[in-house]
Each structure stands twice: as C-alpha cells, then as structure tokens.
Scaffold this active site. Structure first.
Site, PDB file in Angstrom:
ATOM      1  N   HIS A  67     -76.333  81.449 -61.268  1.00 46.49           N
ATOM      2  CA  HIS A  67     -76.575  82.435 -62.324  1.00 46.49           C
ATOM      3  C   HIS A  67     -78.070  82.630 -62.504  1.00 46.49           C
ATOM      4  O   HIS A  67     -78.882  81.974 -61.835  1.00 46.49           O
ATOM      5  CB  HIS A  67     -75.901  82.035 -63.635  1.00 46.49           C
ATOM      6  N   ASP A  74     -83.878  77.946 -64.906  1.00 47.95           N
ATOM      7  CA  ASP A  74     -83.714  76.573 -64.435  1.00 47.95           C
ATOM      8  C   ASP A  74     -82.735  76.483 -63.266  1.00 47.95           C
ATOM      9  O   ASP A  74     -82.500  75.399 -62.730  1.00 47.95           O
ATOM     10  CB  ASP A  74     -83.289  75.642 -65.571  1.00 47.95           C
ATOM     11  N   HIS A  88     -70.293  81.200 -69.359  1.00 46.17           N
ATOM     12  CA  HIS A  88     -71.703  80.849 -69.546  1.00 46.17           C
ATOM     13  C   HIS A  88     -72.566  82.073 -69.833  1.00 46.17           C
ATOM     14  O   HIS A  88     -72.949  82.302 -70.962  1.00 46.17           O
ATOM     15  CB  HIS A  88     -72.234  80.080 -68.345  1.00 46.17           C
ATOM     16  N   GLU A  97     -72.017  70.060 -63.958  1.00 48.47           N
ATOM     17  CA  GLU A  97     -73.050  69.877 -64.982  1.00 48.47           C
ATOM     18  C   GLU A  97     -72.501  69.037 -66.131  1.00 48.47           C
ATOM     19  O   GLU A  97     -71.294  69.035 -66.405  1.00 48.47           O
ATOM     20  CB  GLU A  97     -73.523  71.237 -65.499  1.00 48.47           C
TER      21      GLU A  97
END
Length: 662
Positions: free
Chosen positions: A65, A69, A154, A200
């Site tokens: 995405h 980061d 997300h 994650e």
C-alpha cells in the site's frame, strides 16, 4: 524457505522483508522509517549485495500500500541503487504512491535541506517499472513464480499478497484491518494454507473496544473542547483515517447544527475525492450505494486550510498531515497550539518511537522539536485508536482464515510480540517466529501431494465417521462433520494424469509396484511407471490444526497448551514398526531422538502419570504427554504445554513435533 527482515523486524516502520521460496526471491515492501533522518531511515540494502547488482538477486518487488513506511525507499532502491526488475502494486497504490513520495521529497529537500535525495524524475522513472496487481488475479512473474492479491482494508488499495513457487508458498499481509469502517471493508483471504504467513503485529497485544463507543468518545471530546473556546488538532495521514474521521465530523456537525469552522490541511482533499471516485470499487458496500446519489467525500462543513488561520482567535477543528507529528503542517500547528491548555490534541493512530507524536503520548511536558527548538506541552492530549491496523483478535482471525503451517511476526515492537507468539502457538499448534532486522530465518517446508479422491473412498470414509460418532457418547453425532480422516491408496501421476487417492477395493494391489514406508519398492508382478503408497492418511484439520488451546494464569507464570491428533496406524507404517507397537512410546521416542541433536533442548523422560499418560519433559516447563485413547477421541493425540518464558524453546519443540507427526 528463507525469510529475512531488512526493516520492520521487531520494530514499526521501514517495512522491507526478503523471502526466498522455490529458488525465487521477493522483496515485500520497501519503506522508510519515520523516526530517523540518517542512514537508518532506509533498509540496509547492502545485506542483499554490496556490488549493486540487485536485479539478478531479486525476482520481484511487491508494495502492499501507499504509506511511506511501506514504499518510501522505493525510488532510492530502484533509481539510486540500481534495481531494474518488476514492481507489483494495486492500481490505487500505483496512482497515489507517487504523490506521497513527491511530498516526502519536498519536505526532505526544501524544508530540511537534505542532499543526495531522490528527485521527481526518479519517482516518475520508478513508477514506469510498476506492473498492476488486481484483486484475486493470478499474475505470473515468470514460468514458476505466481502472485495473487487479497483485500486488506487499512487504506484505499491496500492488499495482502499470496506468492507461490513450486511447492513453497507465502502470504505477506502488509498492514490490514479485520474490522470494516465507514468507508472501507474488512480484510479477507482464502484458506490458502501457505507454508509461511508473515503478518504485521502493530497492535498485537491490544483488543479494541467497540467501534461505536470509540466514535462517540471522539465526538464528545471534540465538542467539549470547542464549547470552551479551544482549538482541536487531529494529526492524520491525508488518505485513510482522514476520510473516516471527516465523515464522522461532517455528519455530527450537520446533526448538531454547529458553526465552528473545520479545516483540512495538505491540499489533498480534492485529490483524495478524485481517487475515491476512480476506485469506488475498493470502498465498502454502503459507500458504493450512496455514491450514486451523493459523493460521501464531498464534505459540507470541512474547508481547505491556510497557514494564516493558525493564529485566528476562537475555536476550530483542524485535520493536519502527517499523523505522527514528525514533519509538515501538523507539526507547525502543534508548535503554535501546544502551550495553551484550552486546546486539545487527538492522536487517532499509532506513532513510531522517536517521532514527536510518540514523545507527546509518553507524557513528556517539554518536547524537543529539533536541535534548535523545543515546545512546552500544556495542550490536552488524547489518544483514541482509530488506527486501521488489526488488533490481537483480528490477527488471530486472519491466521485462522489462512491456516498457515508457520507464522512470522513483523511490524511490531518486540515487547508486544512475545505474548502473541505463545498465543498463536497454543491456539494453532504451529511454530511462530519474530526475527530481528538482518536475522536470517530458515523454515523447513513440507512437500504436498495434490490428489483427486474417488467417490467410493469418500463415501466409505464418510460412513465410517458417521458410525464412529453414533457410538461415541454425548452430542457428537448431532454436530456437522468438519474433519474427515481418510485411509486409502495414493496412486501417483505420471505427468499426464493427476495423482489419485483410491479405495483399496477399487483395484488389485498385486498388479502394481508398492512403495513401502522405508522407500524400497516391492514388485507385485507387473512393470509400471506408476507407484502406489499404501496407508496414505489425509486428515484435514486433525493433522495441521490444533483442537484445543488454553492459557492458564497463575501467580508465577502463564502456561499455554495445545494438542495434535494423528493417525497411529499410518505413523507406525511410516516408521517401519510392527503392527502391535505402542504408538505413544514410538512418537515420544522419535521426538526425543530428534531433540537430542541439540544439547540445549535437554529432553528427559518422566514417570507415567496416575492416568497412564506417557510424559516427555523439555527445559524447565515444556511437557509432552501422550494419553491413552478415549471414547471422545479414538485417534491418538499428543498434548504440548509450555510456559510463556520458554516460548523460543517451545517453537523448536513444535517444529520437531510437526516433523515427526507429519
């Protein structure tokens, strides 16, 4: 399979994970760290090679995405370090990524005066290498390596990626959210049963309260602050949580008839609307349905922000980017408003260690902005988690959906991973790892044989399972059959025909060669290029899943327990033992011999318990017990328990158990 994090290993930020499967190497994400401005900002690409020939060593780069980061180091890696291979990302990510990269570049060069940074042309040249990756579409990188994307929630365009090469497969989640919100749906994946799931763990120890109560709390705090004449600063990223919170504020202002001005900084509001219109199919069903009559992202009460508004008197609400107060307009506004105790700062998401946002949340009353300035923090600081990351329950749910053989934890703090590791091993009975940056993780992968099962074999197995349930006590017979042990003969294919799993009565075993458990061939009379493996067991769920898990708290330690059910007859045949052998002793002996290879494991036999359980102990707390068969479970089982403090050793033991039981 080899896994090594170059970023996000026991840390949040700078996501970059190298995975080698089936002889192919994939780089999942290529991000930057929000907390550093030196060489630690980007992943250490010298780990791959110091000669700069990255294209020959990496077969593909996959970006999940558009958050920096996860993609902030991409132009540096491709244009300045020399990677020229394919880059895969979803269409929304491809559209939004260069805009955020350009903002990042401008801040670094124009405001901080950095040199040697990637240029606007570098970003454009990098994007030319991108290959679109659509949801549920299988893309072949070459003749052997395949990729498939799944919806991750997300942010707009976020995807989890399944990769397969030969007999090895991996799922890399990136960031995902298992809870739908006001503009995006929940993450979802098939039961792909990968060898490794890399997930994650940003909120690995957090279980969030209900979404409704969070929203109510957020609106009440904002309303209370503006009523007393204060200003509300809400740092957030331009796309994602910003839209979620703007929808909340806009509808609340309309319901309550409020006239207090609400602003959105960064100038991305119009661009965001354009992206949401273009990629409306990535939003949730409610947004798709309302979009026909009204664009839910055309906000009635939210206006563009201008720098001179920061000194205006009176209450106001400002959404400012970015979300961690490390650079940009949110940091500028914070400097001005932080000394006034009437004002309020609402942090809606996670802040990486080292950022101003993390310092403020830790309770610091004087925060150093840079080496030249600091600010007194009298502002009312509130932390309301509207983060679009999965919490602990969501992570466990995704693991349950995908059913992996091994789990690797990344993108989380080391302290938060330890407890989650033991929970995963206890509930799913699979090894779990949390490697640090630069730590090479080598995971053994099994060799699966895909076979077509004959109708006769399936009907026979189904009838046996129903008969067994009717004999057993309790309500087991009334429950649906979700696990079906099958015993048949595996007839391997010859390249033209697929492997088949057959009932022994369907053909004469004397007509074909038989492969015994030791691997030697016994001729039955006819020459054939096909092979038959007798006693092949297929027990979905009982062989790979855990049937029981628990965590018992005591004053001294937390104990985790799991169990593995297996087919004793098949195991005895595979070990080459006689039919009358005690399968419980055989299993514990095999596990003990494998553990003795590593002196650190210290396996030791224990006396049988009063109930007749055979016990093998490892370390200080790990216990493997094999009870006698019961009416509830005719198949033999192995119970494994361990203390939280010995999770690393428990991982090694689970690997050995899986190797013995198959």
């Amino acid at each position: 399979m080899k896994v090594v994090p170059l970023g996000a290993g026991q840390d949040v930020g700078r996501s970059c994970v190298l995975v080698t499967l089936g002889g192919k190497t994939i780089m999942f994400d290529c991000g930057m760290h929000m907390g550093y401005n030196d060489e630690r900002r980007f992943p250490d690409f010298n780990y791959i090679t110091t000669e700069g020939d990255f294209t020959s060593r990496i077969d593909a780069v996959v970006i999940t995405h558009f958050h920096l980061d996860h993609c902030g180091a991409l132009p540096h890696f491709t244009e300045q370090r020399g990677y020229h291979g394919p880059i895969y990302m979803t269409p929304p990510t491809k559209a939004i990524c260069p805009i955020l990269l350009e903002d990042f570049r401008k801040v670094a060069i124009e405001r901080k005066g950095e040199t040697g940074f990637f240029t606007s042309q570098h970003i454009k040249d990098c994007m030319k290498k991108v290959v679109p990756l659509h949801l549920h579409e299988t893309v072949w990188v070459d003749d052997e390596l395949e990729l498939r994307a799944y919806y991750a929630g997300h942010v707009l365009g976020a995807a989890m990626v399944y990769a397969r090469c030969g007999n090895e497969s991996v799922v890399y989640t990136g960031d995902y959210n298992m809870t739908p919100d006001r503009h995006l749906g929940a993450a979802w994946i098939d039961k792909v049963r990968p060898d490794v799931l890399i997930t994650e763990t940003t909120y690995g120890t957090t279980i969030r309260d209900s979404k409704r109560s969070r929203e109510r709390d957020f609106l009440e705090k904002v309303h209370r602050c503006v009523l007393r004449g204060g200003k509300v600063l809400i740092p957030c990223f331009a796309l994602g949580r910003a839209q979620e919170l703007c929808i909340l504020i806009d509808s609340y202002w309309e319901r309550m008839g409020l006239t207090v001005p609400v602003y959105f900084s960064a100038g991305l509001t119009e661009k965001a609307n354009r992206y949401y219109k273009l990629f409306i199919n990535w939003t949730n069903q409610k947004v798709k349905e309302s979009f026909v009559s009204r664009n839910p992202f055309d906000f009635k009460y939210i206006k563009p922000w201008s720098r001179e508004y920061v000194d205006l008197p009176g209450p106001m609400v400002v959404f400012a980017t970015p979300g961690m107060l490390h650079i940009g307009m949110s940091l500028e506004v914070f400097r001005k408003w932080a000394p006034d105790e009437r004002n309020m700062l609402i942090m809606p998401g996670y802040c990486v260690a080292g950022t101003v946002g993390a310092k403020v949340l830790s309770g610091m009353k004087v925060v150093e902005i840079d080496q030249y300035s600091q600010v007194n923090v009298n502002i009312d600081v509130q932390n309301l988690s509207f983060s679009a990351h999965a919490d602990a329950k969501g992570i466990m749910e995704l693991i349950r959906q995908a059913s992996p053989r091994n789990v690797v934890l990344v993108h989380g703090e080391k302290s938060r991973m330890s407890y989650l590791k033991s929970k995963i091993m206890g509930e799913f009975g699979c090894p779990c790892y949390d490697p640090a940056n630069g730590e090479l993780l080598e995971i053994e992968t099994g060799q699966d044989v895909r076979a077509l099962m004959s109708d006769q074999l399936f009907q026979t197995a189904w009838a046996k399972e129903q008969a067994r349930r009717q004999k057993s006590a309790g309500d087991a017979a009334a429950k649906p059959i979700t696990q079906l042990p099958v015993r048949g003969v595996l007839l391997l294919g010859d390249g033209k025909r697929p492997a088949r799993l057959l009932d022994p009565s369907e053909f004469d075993l004397d007509d074909v060669p038989v492969v015994t458990a030791s691997g030697s061939k016994v001729d039955g009379g006819k020459a054939s290029d096909q092979e038959v493996a007798d006693g092949c067991e297929r027990s979905p769920g009982t062989n790979t899943g855990s049937d029981e898990s628990s965590a018992e708290s005591s004053s001294d330690q937390v104990i985790f327990t799991t169990r593995r059910v297996f087919d004793g007859t098949e195991l005895i045949a595979r070990m080459g033992l006689s039919d009358g052998a005690d399968v419980r002793k055989a299993v514990l002996l095999a596990i003990r011999e494998l553990l003795l290879i590593d002196p650190a494991t210290e396996p030791r036999d224990s006396e049988p318990t009063n109930s007749g359980d055979l016990v093998l102990c490892v370390g200080n707390s790990i216990k493997l017990s094999a009870p006698e068969k019961t009416l509830d479970c005719e198949l033999p089982l192995l119970r494994i328990s361990w203390a939280w403090e010995e999770e690393e050793l428990a991982t090694q033991v689970l690997v050995v158990v899986n190797r013995v039981l198959g």
